[in-house]
Design an enzyme around this catalytic site. Sequence first.
Site: not given
Length: 757
Positions: A181, A219, A391
């Site tokens: 990620d 994220h 996600s």
Amino acid sequence: MRRTVVAAALAVALMASGTASPRAGTASADAGPTASAERAGMVRAIVVLRSQVDPNTVVAPSRHRRTVALVRALRARAGADQTGMLGLLARRRGQGLVADVLPLWVVNAVAIVAQPSVIAELAARPDVREIRPDRAVQAPPSTAGPSTTAAPVEPNIAAVNAPALWSLGLTGQGTVVATMDTGVDGSHAELTASWRGGSNSWYDPNGEHPATPTDVNGHGTATMGVLVGGSAGGTSIGVAPGAKWIAVKIFNDHGSTTTSRIHLGFQWLLDPDGNPATPDAPDVVNNSWSGSIGGCNLDFQPDLRNLRAAGILPVFSAGNYGPDPSTVLSPANNPEALSVGAVDDGGVIDPSSSRGPSACAQAIAPRLSAPGVGVRTTDLYGGYRDVSGTSLAAPHVAGVLALLLGAFPDLGADRQQSALESAAVDLGEPGPDNTYGHGRVDALAAYQWLATAPDFNVAASPPEATTVPGGTVTYTVAVSGVHGFAGDVALALGGLSGTPATWTITPAVIAGGTGSAQVAVTTASTIAAGTYPLTLTATSGGLSRTAVMLLVVSPPPDFGLVAAPTSAGVVAGGSTGYTIGVTGLNGFTGTVGLSLSGLPASVGTGSFSPSVVVRPGSASLRIATSGSAPPGTYALTVTGTSSSKSHSTGITLVVTPAPDFSLTVSPSAATVQRGQTATYAVSTSTIGGFAGTVALSVTGLPTVSSASFTPNPVGAAGASTLRVNTASRTPRGTFAMVITGTSGSLVHQATATLIVR
């Protein structure tokens, strides 16, 4: 497999990206090819070698031992196969044609930054399977909303039934989860204590944060919070709070990466410390990202296969491109990936969640669903936020896997997937569909299924088989029962609909739930060269399991011709030679007859030795010219013929004159009175590289006269003075003199007139 490259197309398809990354010293720690090193006209590419490890052939009694054996096999294969190519690239680098070279053992490939001429040179190598662009990949955005008042257990965590396993003492302890990620904020109170720590627990292939878990995007921190977050903020936000985590920061601080860096990330996950003997690979890998290319892209299929062979199930977010069908992008739609769609806490699909079917063999996609709407999780700088998207759905499934592996530590990847899909809460249409997949993941039901449910596994080998148009390949399908399963299993093959091929499965039904079958696929002579994903589906009652294999159709056997030198010179009357090489393509082993055209009979004749080349080899072409061959340049054609196949290559013959000289006299006439001396200049010039000396003589003088040459003889390109001395008694008149030049067998004459008054 076909070799993807025509040099002209590559220069467009492989244009260099603008992301940068520093180099490092070893394959397990190298960054990707550097943008700063990319010079004008250079492109990024990943050169995949033809020979690949079949992960299904690597067997061991436990997950750890399988990982050790697999990593060793992958490293050994790359070490043996890449030596020649790396040597060539080193030479081209010294010539300024290559800017960067990065060996990859996870896929037996080499990532490079090089000129298109080098790409074309590599594409012609027989050990190269294909050349792919080293594409840019962007980090997925996350959608944050206002914080909500939290309950002791967040509703998304309750929805996947994780607390039911916590009550059994299963919180993920003893398992290691990993993310690929934007990184992780390792200083967050929910995450700092659960980081495994050490040099084998964090990897940044971009080289921006080499030692400390970092995330400037947020994220990756959000996905890790769903995986292992605790309750430091007053509510339980993570599915597996007892698990340890490691991470690969595949995206740089600007939110972009390349396929080569992603390969490096997968490679690192299989062997974080570079020592296959140490058990430091993760148990679970979450991938909340996708590529930007539609259709079925298999760039990362070898990586995912190797993860599965090591017992690591690759979990992927399905993507946020819904509600249109076929919007699950690669690699989430690859057969080896477990793609996850997003639902709200009530089990209703989020409109933006990507839908199936998969572009790869038209399989169900997504495979599962999980909460992905308004999920409370960790944020940068110690904060929290509510986030939506697939996600966030994917780490719910990865977290449930961590809980299950705490109870069943030696589960293979196929069994893990079977448990999750078989025990999922069916949503939407009855049975698996392309909106919810098999349904919402349920931790407790999956645990109970693993503990009790009869089931079967199916595996196919080899995972990839190669043939030519009109050829046949055979796969072996093995079915094995679990927990007393003894049902009959019916086998069917998909992926060849509309393709010119036929197949048979023998037997088509495995009786009693355990056994094997042979799948023979015969291609038509008209099938196009390419790679065809096949799906073997095994069904028994309501149970369905799949195995994926690839059918690779190579171009038919063929040959090529090459001449060296391509141009040769010869003096008229002499001979010269060429070497004609016959190269085999795609396993060609036939004979090739050679012929020559374009040589005029007045120039000479040509002969081959041998005139027929048996199997790939070479022949000598000798051209003998006549002494009277006209000087000039002749374009000739060498043709090779084998059955119905014929190929030609051009060569050039340059004929130059034989060594000779010419003779001239000036003036052509001279007048003298008797008793005087007439003087002439006699000149020689070279033809065809003549380098001898010329002896001069004269005839036709009047009586009572004499002649002399100064000097005599003369050089190849020289001059001499001819003096003719007359006397008072020399007869008057006009006399034709002949001056003769002689050099060995070469004789030339010139005339001059003497007028005596």
